[in-house]
Design an enzyme around this catalytic site. Structure first.
Site, PDB file in Angstrom:
ATOM      1  N   CYS A 121     139.547  92.929  79.821  1.00  0.00           N
ATOM      2  CA  CYS A 121     140.122  93.541  78.627  1.00  0.00           C
ATOM      3  C   CYS A 121     139.832  95.040  78.708  1.00  0.00           C
ATOM      4  O   CYS A 121     138.686  95.472  78.656  1.00  0.00           O
ATOM      5  CB  CYS A 121     139.459  92.892  77.413  1.00  0.00           C
ATOM      6  SG  CYS A 121     140.124  93.458  75.869  1.00  0.00           S
ATOM      7  N   CYS A 135     140.441  95.600  61.642  1.00  0.00           N
ATOM      8  CA  CYS A 135     139.968  95.937  62.990  1.00  0.00           C
ATOM      9  C   CYS A 135     138.820  96.950  62.952  1.00  0.00           C
ATOM     10  O   CYS A 135     138.944  98.021  62.357  1.00  0.00           O
ATOM     11  CB  CYS A 135     141.127  96.493  63.813  1.00  0.00           C
ATOM     12  SG  CYS A 135     140.642  97.007  65.462  1.00  0.00           S
ATOM     13  N   CYS A 358     137.780  90.180  70.057  1.00  0.00           N
ATOM     14  CA  CYS A 358     138.891  91.009  69.573  1.00  0.00           C
ATOM     15  C   CYS A 358     138.519  91.717  68.287  1.00  0.00           C
ATOM     16  O   CYS A 358     138.019  91.090  67.359  1.00  0.00           O
ATOM     17  CB  CYS A 358     140.097  90.142  69.239  1.00  0.00           C
ATOM     18  SG  CYS A 358     140.763  89.274  70.603  1.00  0.00           S
TER      19      CYS A 358
HETATM   20  N1  SAH Z   1     145.795  98.288  69.699  1.00  0.00           N
HETATM   21  C1  SAH Z   1     146.373  97.183  70.335  1.00  0.00           C
HETATM   22  C2  SAH Z   1     145.472  96.507  71.343  1.00  0.00           C
HETATM   23  C3  SAH Z   1     144.023  96.278  70.985  1.00  0.00           C
HETATM   24  S1  SAH Z   1     143.563  95.118  69.772  1.00  0.00           S
HETATM   25  C4  SAH Z   1     146.883  96.184  69.323  1.00  0.00           C
HETATM   26  O1  SAH Z   1     146.589  96.338  68.160  1.00  0.00           O
HETATM   27  O2  SAH Z   1     147.612  95.290  69.731  1.00  0.00           O
HETATM   28  C5  SAH Z   1     143.589  93.509  70.481  1.00  0.00           C
HETATM   29  C6  SAH Z   1     143.944  92.401  69.457  1.00  0.00           C
HETATM   30  O3  SAH Z   1     142.844  92.109  68.568  1.00  0.00           O
HETATM   31  C7  SAH Z   1     145.084  92.810  68.544  1.00  0.00           C
HETATM   32  O4  SAH Z   1     145.994  91.760  68.393  1.00  0.00           O
HETATM   33  C8  SAH Z   1     144.360  93.077  67.240  1.00  0.00           C
HETATM   34  O5  SAH Z   1     145.225  93.008  66.154  1.00  0.00           O
HETATM   35  C9  SAH Z   1     143.315  92.004  67.252  1.00  0.00           C
HETATM   36  N2  SAH Z   1     142.232  92.224  66.295  1.00  0.00           N
HETATM   37  C10 SAH Z   1     141.839  93.389  65.744  1.00  0.00           C
HETATM   38  N3  SAH Z   1     140.796  93.173  64.911  1.00  0.00           N
HETATM   39  C11 SAH Z   1     140.513  91.861  64.951  1.00  0.00           C
HETATM   40  C12 SAH Z   1     139.516  91.055  64.341  1.00  0.00           C
HETATM   41  N4  SAH Z   1     138.607  91.575  63.548  1.00  0.00           N
HETATM   42  N5  SAH Z   1     139.506  89.740  64.615  1.00  0.00           N
HETATM   43  C13 SAH Z   1     140.406  89.190  65.471  1.00  0.00           C
HETATM   44  N6  SAH Z   1     141.358  89.913  66.097  1.00  0.00           N
HETATM   45  C14 SAH Z   1     141.426  91.236  65.834  1.00  0.00           C
HETATM   46 FE1  SF4 Z   2     145.118  98.400  64.984  1.00  0.00          FE
HETATM   47 FE2  SF4 Z   2     144.926  97.758  67.597  1.00  0.00          FE
HETATM   48 FE3  SF4 Z   2     144.108 100.172  66.700  1.00  0.00          FE
HETATM   49 FE4  SF4 Z   2     142.725  97.992  66.052  1.00  0.00          FE
HETATM   50  S1  SF4 Z   2     142.996  98.820  68.110  1.00  0.00           S
HETATM   51  S2  SF4 Z   2     143.290  99.706  64.670  1.00  0.00           S
HETATM   52  S3  SF4 Z   2     144.344  96.448  65.861  1.00  0.00           S
HETATM   53  S4  SF4 Z   2     146.211  99.375  66.674  1.00  0.00           S
END
Ligand code: SAH
Ligand code: SF4
Length: 373
Positions: A121, A135, A358
């Site tokens: 990742c 997030c 994630c």
């Molecule tokens: N920025 C990109 C890639 C990184 S995040 C995106 O948002 O797609 C990787 C994945 O983890 C994304 O699907 C995001 O929405 C998810 N994610 C973010 N915070 C999370 C959380 N607290 N629990 C589970 N998944 C989460």
């Molecule tokens: Fe949103 Fe992906 Fe950025 Fe987290 S890493 S703030 S899920 S765009």
């Protein structure tokens, strides 16, 4: 859980300032750079091969170069890796590394081994400029793009660690896939991500095929089109809501790039097919997006797209304000999708004990400046 300083065995030299890094450059750029340093231009191809295929950590190892050429390379260039600050292994085998960049910024890369494959990742930014409410990465105030060198370094470090370079042929490879799902929004750093992925996909480079690479985005529509045309990697969309109203609340980017247009871009994504589906990521938030009506609406909006849905149990972090849906709710949600023909596996949270799952990535770097490489 074990935390250890990175062992000597895998220690890589830190960046020696003043010398131009070759990692991150493509074949043409390496040819030009070495020519400027006084080597024959064709040497560039060999050096590219040494760096990305064989994983050379020093110029001395480059056995088909003469002493004088090696000296010229040493005088002008570096192929040093970033410093490994911590190396944490979860109970479930997930491995998280904190890497320190030349400017002191720190990023995380997470390796997730499974029985017959393993995915790295990869982070694309320090922090993230977007502020998805669920997030942790989005709460980090300091943000900068990673350069192509820094993106590739995460992949190269993992190859170093596992001793799996394309030129060596271990019986079974552990590192087979890349997911651009670490810190940051990869499509807000498109140029550097694209450059790094082209080198990662190159059969003469790091040799990880485009079918083994998945890029996850919160939905930066113009770059989704570009990514489809130029890279053709697998696409994952962080969907997380089925109405514009809710999606804009929990993912502010939806105000700029609303659902209908996002789904249109997915319908038109050239690399998607029945055998290469687009993954829709859907984080299960209790009482927010997890009703049976949400599931049915999800089925409706995904019609006509080669799609599968990844249901992600919400990974909690301090003061998040959200809770993960109950397991029974997630199962019922999945049932609705599956009955409509959408594969909908629940993503097993990996590395939760080391905050590697994630949405939990967030480096502790304090020294950062706002800077774009
Ligand atoms: N920025 C990109 C890639 C990184 S995040 C995106 O948002 O797609 C990787 C994945 O983890 C994304 O699907 C995001 O929405 C998810 N994610 C973010 N915070 C999370 C959380 N607290 N629990 C589970 N998944 C989460
Ligand atoms: Fe949103 Fe992906 Fe950025 Fe987290 S890493 S703030 S899920 S765009």
């Amino acid at each position: 859980m074990s935390i250890s300083a990175h062992s000597e065995k895998f220690a890589a030299p830190t960046l020696d300032t003043g010398k131009k890094p070759l990692i991150g450059l493509d074949r043409e750029e390496i040819c030009t750079a070495v020519e400027e340093a006084g080597l024959a231009k064709f040497r560039g191809k060999q050096i590219y091969h040494w760096i990305y295929q064989k994983g050379a950590k020093s110029f001395e190892e480059m056995a088909n170069l003469g002493k004088a050429d090696i000296q010229k390379l040493e005088d002008s260039f570096t192929i040093a890796r970033p410093k490994i600050v911590t190396d944490q292994k979860s109970q479930d085998g997930t491995h998280k590394w904190l890497l320190s960049m030349a400017d002191g910024q720190q990023i995380e890369a997470v390796f997730i081994p499974e029985e017959d494959r393993g995915a790295l990742c990869v982070s694309s930014q320090v922090g993230c400029t977007l502020t998805c409410k669920f997030c942790h990465t989005g709460t980090q105030p300091l943000v900068r793009n990673l350069g192509s060198r820094e993106i590739l370094s995460q992949i190269m470090h993992t190859r170093d660690y596992l001793n799996e370079w394309p030129s060596s042929a271990p019986e079974k490879r552990l590192f087979t896939n890349i997911v651009m799902m670490g810190m940051g929004e990869p499509l807000y750093n498109y140029q550097n991500v694209a450059k790094a992925l082209k080198i990662a996909m190159d059969g003469e480079g790091l040799s990880i095929g485009r079918r083994k690479i998945t890029l996850s985005t919160s939905g930066v529509i113009p770059e989704i089109y570009k990514c489809g045309e130029e890279l053709g990697v697998n696409l994952a969309i962080s969907l997380h809501a089925v109405t514009n109203e809710l999606r804009s609340q929990i993912m502010p980017i939806n105000n700029k790039y609303p659902l209908e247009e996002l789904l249109k871009a997915c319908r038109e994504y050239p690399a998607a097919s029945a055998s290469r589906k687009i993954t829709f990521e859907y984080v299960m938030l209790k009482g927010v997006n997890d009703t049976m009506a949400d599931a049915r609406q999800l089925v409706r909006i995904l019609r006509g797209i080669h799609a599968k849905v990844n249901l992600i149990p919400f990974n909690d972090w301090p003061d998040s304000g959200f809770e993960c849906s109950d397991l029974s709710t997630i199962k019922n949600f999945a049932k609705v999708l599956e009955e409509a023909g959408f594969e909908s596996p629940m993503r097993k949270p990996r590395g939760r004990d080391i905050l590697a799952a994630c949405g939990q990535l967030k480096s502790a770097s304090k020294r950062a400046k706002k800077r774009v490489e």
